[in-house]
Write a protein that holds these residues in place. Sequence first.
Motif, PDB file in Angstrom:
ATOM      1  N   GLY A 165      -1.777   8.037   1.084  1.00  0.00           N
ATOM      2  CA  GLY A 165      -2.505   6.783   0.738  1.00  0.00           C
ATOM      3  C   GLY A 165      -2.841   6.299   2.084  1.00  0.00           C
ATOM      4  N   LYS A 174     -12.544   7.230  -9.236  1.00  0.00           N
ATOM      5  CA  LYS A 174     -12.555   7.604  -7.868  1.00  0.00           C
ATOM      6  C   LYS A 174     -13.688   8.511  -7.417  1.00  0.00           C
ATOM      7  CE  LYS A 174      -7.320   7.766  -7.915  1.00  0.00           C
ATOM      8  NZ  LYS A 174      -6.162   8.593  -7.663  1.00  0.00           N
ATOM      9  N   ARG A 226      -5.972   7.466   3.540  1.00  0.00           N
ATOM     10  CA  ARG A 226      -7.159   7.524   2.699  1.00  0.00           C
ATOM     11  C   ARG A 226      -8.504   7.300   3.524  1.00  0.00           C
ATOM     12  NH1 ARG A 226      -7.749   5.008  -3.210  1.00  0.00           N
ATOM     13  NH2 ARG A 226      -6.063   6.473  -3.577  1.00  0.00           N
ATOM     14  N   ALA A 271       2.617   1.676  -3.606  1.00  0.00           N
ATOM     15  CA  ALA A 271       1.691   2.026  -4.426  1.00  0.00           C
ATOM     16  C   ALA A 271       0.997   3.291  -4.370  1.00  0.00           C
ATOM     17  CB  ALA A 271       0.586   1.145  -4.665  1.00  0.00           C
ATOM     18  N   GLU A 272       0.485   3.661  -3.247  1.00  0.00           N
ATOM     19  CA  GLU A 272      -0.108   4.969  -2.987  1.00  0.00           C
ATOM     20  C   GLU A 272       0.522   5.868  -2.065  1.00  0.00           C
ATOM     21  OE1 GLU A 272      -4.286   3.816  -1.718  1.00  0.00           O
ATOM     22  OE2 GLU A 272      -3.743   1.633  -2.210  1.00  0.00           O
ATOM     23  N   THR A 276       0.653  -1.307  -0.033  1.00  0.00           N
ATOM     24  CA  THR A 276      -0.007   0.175  -0.023  1.00  0.00           C
ATOM     25  C   THR A 276       0.857   1.232  -0.186  1.00  0.00           C
ATOM     26  OG1 THR A 276      -1.747  -1.155   1.187  1.00  0.00           O
ATOM     27  CG2 THR A 276      -1.910   1.139   1.058  1.00  0.00           C
ATOM     28  N   GLY A 279      -8.176   1.555  -2.976  1.00  0.00           N
ATOM     29  CA  GLY A 279      -6.903   1.282  -3.460  1.00  0.00           C
ATOM     30  C   GLY A 279      -6.738  -0.221  -3.779  1.00  0.00           C
TER      31      GLY A 279
END
Length: 321
Positions: A80, A166, A83, A75-76, A72, A151
Motif C-alpha cells: 500500500g 477503486k 500505491r 491499514a494498507e 498507512t 487510501g
Amino acid sequence: MSGSETNKTPLQQPEHQQFALLPKIINGGIAGIIGVTCVFPLDLVKTRLQNQQVGPNGERMYNSMFDCFRKTYKAEGYFGMYRGSGVNILLITPEKAIKLTANDFFRHKLTTKDGKLPLTSQMVAGGLAGAFQIIVTTPMELLKIQMQDAGRVAAAAKLAGKTVEKVSATQLASQLIRDKGIFGLYKGIGATGLRDVTFSVIYFPLFATLNDLGPRRNDGSGEAVFWCSFLAGLAAGSTAALAVNPFDVVKTRLQAIKKADGEKEFKGISDCITKTLKHEGPTAFFKGGLCRMIVIAPLFGIAQTVYFLGVAEGLLGLQKK
C-alpha cells in the motif's frame, strides 16, 4: 581567493566538452527509477499530508509524518505504501531524462567561448529544464497523486459510512481523456510549472556550485569525485525542495480530483492560496516539507551520482567525456 571572489567567478567548464544525448537520457532514466524505488513510500506520505485539510474543530486524520506512515502501513500494508509507484516508475525515465538532459544541453549552449558559465546563465538553463519537463511531469503527478491519496479518501469515506470505488491509473487516464481530451491529463499544469521551474532555477546552479568546490577525479575528466557529487545532490536537492514546498502544496491540492467529505475545492492557484491561508494559516504551505526534503535529497543525490559516474556510457561501451 576570498569567499566573495569565489561567488563572483563564473564556473569554469571543461574545455571542448561534447554533448552526447543518448547516454544522458539513459543515465537520467536509470537514476530516476532507482531513486523513486527507494523513496516512494515517503512521497506517498508527503502527498497525504499535503492534501489533508484541517477540519473546523482542528480535526485531522494524520498528526505528523510518522503518524501518517504508521496508519498507512497498518491499514494498507507494505504494498500500500507503493500505491501509484507503477505510473511513477513508468514516466520517471522520460521526466528525469528531459530534466537532466535539458539542463545539460542549455548549460552547454550558454557556456561562453572561454569556457565559463555565469550564475545567471546557470539559472536560465535550470529554469528552461524545469519548463521542458512539465510536459511529462504534469500527467505523471496527476495520476500518481490520485493513486497515493486514494487510501486517505477511502478511509475518510469509511468513517462517514460511505464507500469509494477503486480506480486504476489506466482507468483514470482513459476517463480523463474521454471527458476532456488529452488536456484532461494536464490539470494543474500552471502550478506544476511554478514548482518545477523555480526548483530547477535553485537546484541546478546550487548543485554545480557545490560540486565545483570538491576535489576532481584523477582520470582527466575534470569532474568531481563520487562522494562530492552525491553530497552536492543531497544538499542542493533538500534546499530547493524546502524552498518550493508552498508551490508543491498548491499543486498537490489542485491536482487531487477526489476529496474527502467536507474538504474544499479549489478553482486555481490564487483560489487555493487564498483559501488555504484563510482556513489553515501560512504553516499549511509547509505541510510535508520534511518528507519532501527527505524524498528529494536522496532522489537527486542518486540521480547525480549515476549521471556523473557515467553508468550509461559503461553500458554502451562509450568513453565518458
